[in-house]
Write a protein that holds these residues in place. Structure first.
Motif, short mmCIF file in Angstrom:
data_model
loop_
_atom_site.label_atom_id
_atom_site.label_comp_id
_atom_site.label_asym_id
_atom_site.label_seq_id
_atom_site.Cartn_x
_atom_site.Cartn_y
_atom_site.Cartn_z
N PHE A 69 0.83 -1.20 0.00
CA PHE A 69 0.00 0.00 0.00
C PHE A 69 0.87 1.25 0.00
CE2 PHE A 69 0.61 -1.03 4.47
CZ PHE A 69 0.84 0.20 5.09
N THR A 70 0.23 2.35 -0.35
CA THR A 70 0.93 3.63 -0.43
C THR A 70 0.60 4.49 0.78
OG1 THR A 70 0.75 3.59 -2.84
CG2 THR A 70 1.31 5.69 -1.84
N LEU A 71 1.63 5.15 1.27
CA LEU A 71 1.50 6.07 2.39
C LEU A 71 2.17 7.37 1.98
CD1 LEU A 71 0.54 5.83 5.44
CD2 LEU A 71 2.97 5.66 5.98
N TYR A 72 1.58 8.49 2.35
CA TYR A 72 2.17 9.78 1.99
C TYR A 72 2.82 10.41 3.21
CZ TYR A 72 0.35 9.70 -2.70
OH TYR A 72 0.13 9.37 -4.00
N LEU A 73 4.14 10.58 3.16
CA LEU A 73 4.87 11.29 4.19
C LEU A 73 5.07 12.70 3.67
CD1 LEU A 73 7.48 8.57 5.18
CD2 LEU A 73 5.14 8.88 5.96
N GLY A 74 4.23 13.61 4.11
CA GLY A 74 4.19 14.92 3.47
C GLY A 74 3.55 14.75 2.11
N THR A 75 4.22 15.23 1.07
CA THR A 75 3.68 15.11 -0.29
C THR A 75 4.30 13.96 -1.06
OG1 THR A 75 5.36 16.66 -1.14
CG2 THR A 75 3.26 17.60 -0.41
N GLU A 76 5.23 13.23 -0.41
CA GLU A 76 5.93 12.15 -1.09
C GLU A 76 5.27 10.80 -0.84
OE1 GLU A 76 8.54 12.25 -3.30
OE2 GLU A 76 8.04 14.38 -3.23
N PRO A 77 4.97 10.04 -1.91
CA PRO A 77 4.39 8.70 -1.73
C PRO A 77 5.46 7.69 -1.36
CG PRO A 77 4.68 9.17 -4.06
CD PRO A 77 5.11 10.40 -3.34
N ILE A 78 5.16 6.86 -0.39
CA ILE A 78 6.05 5.78 0.06
C ILE A 78 5.32 4.46 -0.12
CG2 ILE A 78 7.41 4.87 1.98
CD1 ILE A 78 8.30 7.64 1.16
N LEU A 79 5.98 3.48 -0.67
CA LEU A 79 5.38 2.16 -0.84
C LEU A 79 5.78 1.27 0.33
CD1 LEU A 79 3.73 0.42 -2.85
CD2 LEU A 79 5.90 -0.41 -3.75
N VAL A 80 4.79 0.72 1.03
CA VAL A 80 5.04 -0.13 2.19
C VAL A 80 4.83 -1.59 1.81
CG1 VAL A 80 4.37 -0.66 4.56
CG2 VAL A 80 4.30 1.71 3.75
N LEU A 81 5.79 -2.44 2.16
CA LEU A 81 5.69 -3.88 1.94
C LEU A 81 5.49 -4.57 3.28
CD1 LEU A 81 8.69 -4.39 -0.55
CD2 LEU A 81 6.30 -3.83 -1.08
N HIS A 82 4.43 -5.37 3.41
CA HIS A 82 4.08 -6.00 4.69
C HIS A 82 3.95 -7.50 4.49
CE1 HIS A 82 1.48 -7.39 7.96
NE2 HIS A 82 1.88 -6.34 8.65
N GLY A 83 4.73 -8.26 5.24
CA GLY A 83 4.61 -9.72 5.20
C GLY A 83 5.73 -10.40 4.44
N PHE A 84 5.95 -11.68 4.78
CA PHE A 84 7.07 -12.43 4.21
C PHE A 84 6.98 -12.60 2.70
CE2 PHE A 84 8.75 -16.58 2.82
CZ PHE A 84 10.10 -16.37 3.10
N GLU A 85 5.82 -13.01 2.20
CA GLU A 85 5.69 -13.31 0.78
C GLU A 85 6.00 -12.09 -0.09
OE1 GLU A 85 5.41 -16.16 -0.53
OE2 GLU A 85 5.10 -17.26 1.34
N VAL A 86 5.43 -10.94 0.27
CA VAL A 86 5.66 -9.75 -0.54
C VAL A 86 7.09 -9.24 -0.38
CG1 VAL A 86 4.89 -8.04 1.18
CG2 VAL A 86 4.63 -7.56 -1.25
N MET A 87 7.67 -9.39 0.83
CA MET A 87 9.07 -8.99 1.04
C MET A 87 10.01 -9.83 0.20
SD MET A 87 9.62 -6.64 3.73
CE MET A 87 10.79 -7.26 4.91
N LYS A 88 9.78 -11.15 0.20
CA LYS A 88 10.63 -12.05 -0.57
C LYS A 88 10.49 -11.77 -2.06
CE LYS A 88 11.55 -16.98 -1.40
NZ LYS A 88 11.35 -16.93 -2.86
N GLU A 89 9.26 -11.57 -2.51
CA GLU A 89 9.02 -11.31 -3.92
C GLU A 89 9.70 -10.02 -4.38
OE1 GLU A 89 5.24 -10.67 -6.99
OE2 GLU A 89 4.90 -11.43 -4.95
N ALA A 90 9.63 -8.98 -3.53
CA ALA A 90 10.21 -7.69 -3.92
C ALA A 90 11.73 -7.68 -3.78
CB ALA A 90 9.61 -6.58 -3.07
#
Length: 447
Positions: A69-90
């Motif tokens: 999912f995307t999170l905005y820190l100020g005006t900048e978008p940050i992509l958050v990876l949560h969980g083993f499967e998505v971390m390994k894939e990325a």
């Protein structure tokens, strides 16, 4: 005030707001296909985060918006990876695309783009620091050396400030906050003093350098500088040397010392676990020799405890940020080049399917039914993929040798009842900081 002045100020204010809103809308469009909470203009999603515990906030958001999912820190978008499967894939399957160094604004600003009960913090900080000093300077310091003590103070203060809520605010709004008073100014000052200390040692090396007999990292760096002195774009410069050494100190000293300190606190809290380690040390090593690395293969319980310490304390919960090196198709999303990535280590180290009851400190997470050590792909306190911690091997060796040597020679005792020991971190920002505590090191009584 003159009406024309009021109108002028009003016009400037309106234009500024329009520019900010335009920038905000443009940034939202960059990753518009990704789920995530709706950001507010300018401030993004800061109101939906607990700046005292960012990782916990991110885990809560993942329950709503999924593992990417995307999170905005100020005006900048940050992509958050949560969980083993998505971390390994990325980080592993798409390792090349996700291998860019992410933005950490406050660090970028510092580096410019480069017998009686006592608190064991001091002694546990000095020992790992001297290991790094021997690698970098080919020298260890006495624990009462004034310059060494000042170095320790600077490193400790750096971690405290980096883990404070104010630093999280700085990272959200670096352009604005850099002009305001706050703890970040002390951080910049301390880091400059650290760089001055390093530069002093670097100049000493320069005067005694023997190119045919390099003694440490600085000597090796100088030799490479000489080899590339005619190369215009060489990264082997004096400035890069100072910042590289500073990074090594930060990554190789405070992380290990904090893990040791947190580990001893947990061993005080669970004396039955400590007793089992003592039994294994007596059986495998005894009292007539010092522990060595080959002992680790014969000490599954001790190895499991050290792994569980690292899993449980979750030292750097949000990892170091990555960035995407090129436009990347990931799952059903198109991630634009340059997007900052947060690979959330907490989500893997506290996965409740891989580690049942993850909030419980339990060495059994790394033991099979026969008591043998059990590896887990979910064990990634050093991250994974192309940007895995370069000091993983050294850290693993240090932790095993420090813990086994301490427990071979001492029995640990808490001045308070173990049931009353609180292991909750006092800070959970960039890193987790354990609470202060006192400990008694009694001569070994477990033989």
């Amino acid at each position: 005030m003159d009406p024309s002045m009021v109108m002028a100020f009003g016009l400037v204010f309106c234009i500024s707001c329009l520019i900010l809103i335009s920038t905000w809308r443009k940034s939202i469009g960059r990753i518009k296909l990704l789920p995530g909470p709706v950001p507010l203009p300018v401030i993004g999603n800061i109101l939906q985060l607990d700046t005292k515990n960012i990782p916990k906030s991110l885990c809560m958001l993942a329950k709503v918006y999924g593992p990417v999912f995307t999170l905005y820190l100020g005006t900048e978008p940050i992509l958050v990876l949560h969980g083993f499967e998505v971390m390994k894939e990325a980080l592993t399957d798409h390792g090349e695309e996700f291998a860019g160094r992410g933005s950490f604004p406050i660090i970028d600003a510092i580096n410019k783009g480069l017998g009686m009960p006592f608190d064991p913090k001091f002694i546990l900080g000095c020992a790992p620091c001297n290991v790094i000093c021997s690698i970098i300077f080919h020298k260890r310091f006495e624990y009462d050396d004034e310059k060494f003590l000042h170095l320790m103070e600077l490193l400790d203060e750096k971690v405290k400030i980096l883990s404070s809520p104010w630093t999280q605010v700085y990272n959200f709004f670096p352009t604005l906050v850099q002009y305001l008073p706050g703890s970040h100014r002390k951080l910049f000052k301390n880091c400059q003093m650290l760089h001055n200390f390093i530069l002093e040692k670097v100049k000493e090396h320069q005067e005694t350098l023997d190119p045919n007999n390099p003694q440490d990292l600085i000597d090796s760096f100088f030799i490479k500088m000489e080899q590339e002195k005619e190369k215009p774009q060489s990264e082997f410069t004096m400035e890069n040397l100072v910042y590289t050494v500073s990074d090594i100190f930060g990554a190789g000293t405070t992380t290990t010392s904090t893990t040791l300190r947190y580990g001893l606190l947990l061993l005080l809290k669970y004396p039955e676990i400590t007793d089992k380690i003592h039994e294994e040390i007596d059986r495998v090593i005894g009292q007539n020799r010092s522990p060595c690395l080959k002992d680790r293969n014969s000490m599954p319980y001790t190895d499991a405890v050290i792994h569980e310490i690292q899993r449980y304390i979750d030292l750097v919960p949000a990892n170091l940020t990555h960035s995407v090196t090129r436009d990347t198709k990931f799952r059903q999303y198109l991630i634009p080049k340059g997007t900052t990535i947060i690979p959330l280590l907490t989500s893997v180290l506290y996965d409740d399917e891989e580690f049942p009851n993850p909030d419980r400190f339990d060495p059994g997470h790394f033991l099979d039914e026969s008591g043998n050590f059990k590896k887990s792909d979910y064990f990634m306190p050093f991250s994974t993929g192309k940007r895995i911690c370069v000091g993983e091997g050294l850290a693993r060796m240090e932790l095993f040798l420090f813990f086994t040597t301490i427990l071979q020679n001492f029995t640990l005792k808490s001045p308070i009842d173990p049931k009353d020991i609180d292991t909750t971190p006092v800070a959970s920002g960039f890193g987790k900081i354990p609470p202060s505590f006192k400990i008694c090191f009694l001569p070994s009584q477990h033989m």
